[in-house]
Enzyme design. Structure first.
Site, short mmCIF file in Angstrom:
data_model
loop_
_atom_site.label_atom_id
_atom_site.label_comp_id
_atom_site.label_asym_id
_atom_site.label_seq_id
_atom_site.Cartn_x
_atom_site.Cartn_y
_atom_site.Cartn_z
N SER A 1 0.78 -1.37 0.00
CA SER A 1 -0.08 0.00 0.24
C SER A 1 0.88 1.22 0.05
O SER A 1 0.37 2.30 -0.52
CB SER A 1 -0.92 -0.15 1.27
OG SER A 1 -0.13 -0.14 2.39
N GLY B 1 -2.04 -4.34 1.10
CA GLY B 1 -2.22 -5.54 1.76
C GLY B 1 -1.29 -6.57 1.78
O GLY B 1 -1.25 -7.73 2.32
N ASN C 1 3.76 -5.15 5.80
CA ASN C 1 2.78 -6.33 6.18
C ASN C 1 3.23 -7.46 6.81
O ASN C 1 2.43 -7.77 7.86
CB ASN C 1 1.72 -6.38 4.93
CG ASN C 1 0.88 -5.28 4.46
OD1 ASN C 1 0.21 -4.63 5.37
ND2 ASN C 1 0.92 -5.15 3.37
N ASP D 1 -5.14 6.86 9.96
CA ASP D 1 -4.78 5.57 10.32
C ASP D 1 -3.37 5.38 11.29
O ASP D 1 -2.91 4.44 11.90
CB ASP D 1 -4.90 4.47 9.54
CG ASP D 1 -3.96 4.64 8.15
OD1 ASP D 1 -3.00 5.35 8.20
OD2 ASP D 1 -4.03 3.99 7.15
N HIS E 1 -0.10 5.03 7.13
CA HIS E 1 0.08 5.45 5.92
C HIS E 1 0.35 7.03 5.53
O HIS E 1 -0.33 7.81 6.29
CB HIS E 1 -1.10 5.12 4.80
CG HIS E 1 -1.33 3.68 4.80
ND1 HIS E 1 -2.24 3.00 5.49
CD2 HIS E 1 -0.66 2.83 3.95
CE1 HIS E 1 -2.26 1.66 5.03
NE2 HIS E 1 -1.41 1.47 4.40
#
Length: 211
Positions: A29, A66, A94, A182, A185
């Site tokens: 991402s 992801g 991840n 979040d 990011h």
């Protein structure tokens, strides 16, 4: 006189444009531009940075939100189309967030770098620093993956994707400015800071691809 005239003619002609280089940005991402409007993610901002610095480059966005290192490894062969001249590898975040065994992460990244080596493609490997919540052994093993593999495979190394943002944490409202809500990011402004820091390394990768 004839030779002088020819010299004047050729000196007035523009220099030949550098051959365009195609760089595959293989990642998750952070590469894909998660949560950002089109044109504000890592790939389009880096593309513009390179063009602003006189580089003829096509930067291909092969970021999948992801994705783990295993996912990147699985789709590598069909991502490496014949026109690709170099790669940015930005995977592992991840794996880290899921607490996967660093040995598995290392193995997948090594397989990706081995494929690039076999195809004669220069690579910029982008690392990350693990937090301490999985314990010191995990952090030590994870953090060592990227410099170790870069040295073993002769890859260029960007030690930490977030280093440029970490250096600005003392600025007022830094987290709100540079990160999305979040907390994982980067915002568009955060991406711009990362691109400004990483741009010269990508530019060096482009030059390696031309050699």
């Amino acid at each position: 006189m004839r030779n002088m005239a020819l010299a004047l003619v050729f000196s007035a002609m523009p220099a030949a444009a550098a051959e365009e280089v195609t760089v595959l940005a293989l990642g998750d991402s952070l590469t894909a531009g998660y949560g950002l409007p089109e044109g504000e993610g890592f790939v389009p901002q880096m593309q513009q940075w390179l063009r602003d610095h006189g580089e003829s480059v096509s930067l291909v966005n092969a970021g999948v939100s992801g994705d783990t290192t295993a996912g990147g490894r699985a789709r590598l062969d069909w991502s490496l189309t014949p026109e690709v001249d170099a790669m940015i590898v930005n995977l592992g975040g991840n794996d880290m967030l899921r607490g996967l065994d660093p040995a598995l992460t290392r193995g997948n990244l090594e397989a990706i770098l081995k494929t690039a080596e076999d195809r004669g493609l220069p690579v910029l490997l982008v690392g990350l620093a693990a937090p301490g919540n999985y314990g010191p052994d995990f952090k030590r093993s994870f953090d060592a993956i990227f410099p170790g593999l870069a040295q073993s495979y002769g890859a260029d190394l960007e030690p930490n994707f977030f280093a440029a943002l970490a250096a600005r944490l003392d600025e007022p409202d830094a987290r709100q400015r540079y990160m999305q809500p979040d907390g994982i990011h980067p915002s568009a402004e955060g991406v711009a800071v990362i691109v400004e820091e990483m741009g010269p390394r990508v530019q060096a990768l482009v030059e390696r691809a031309r050699q």
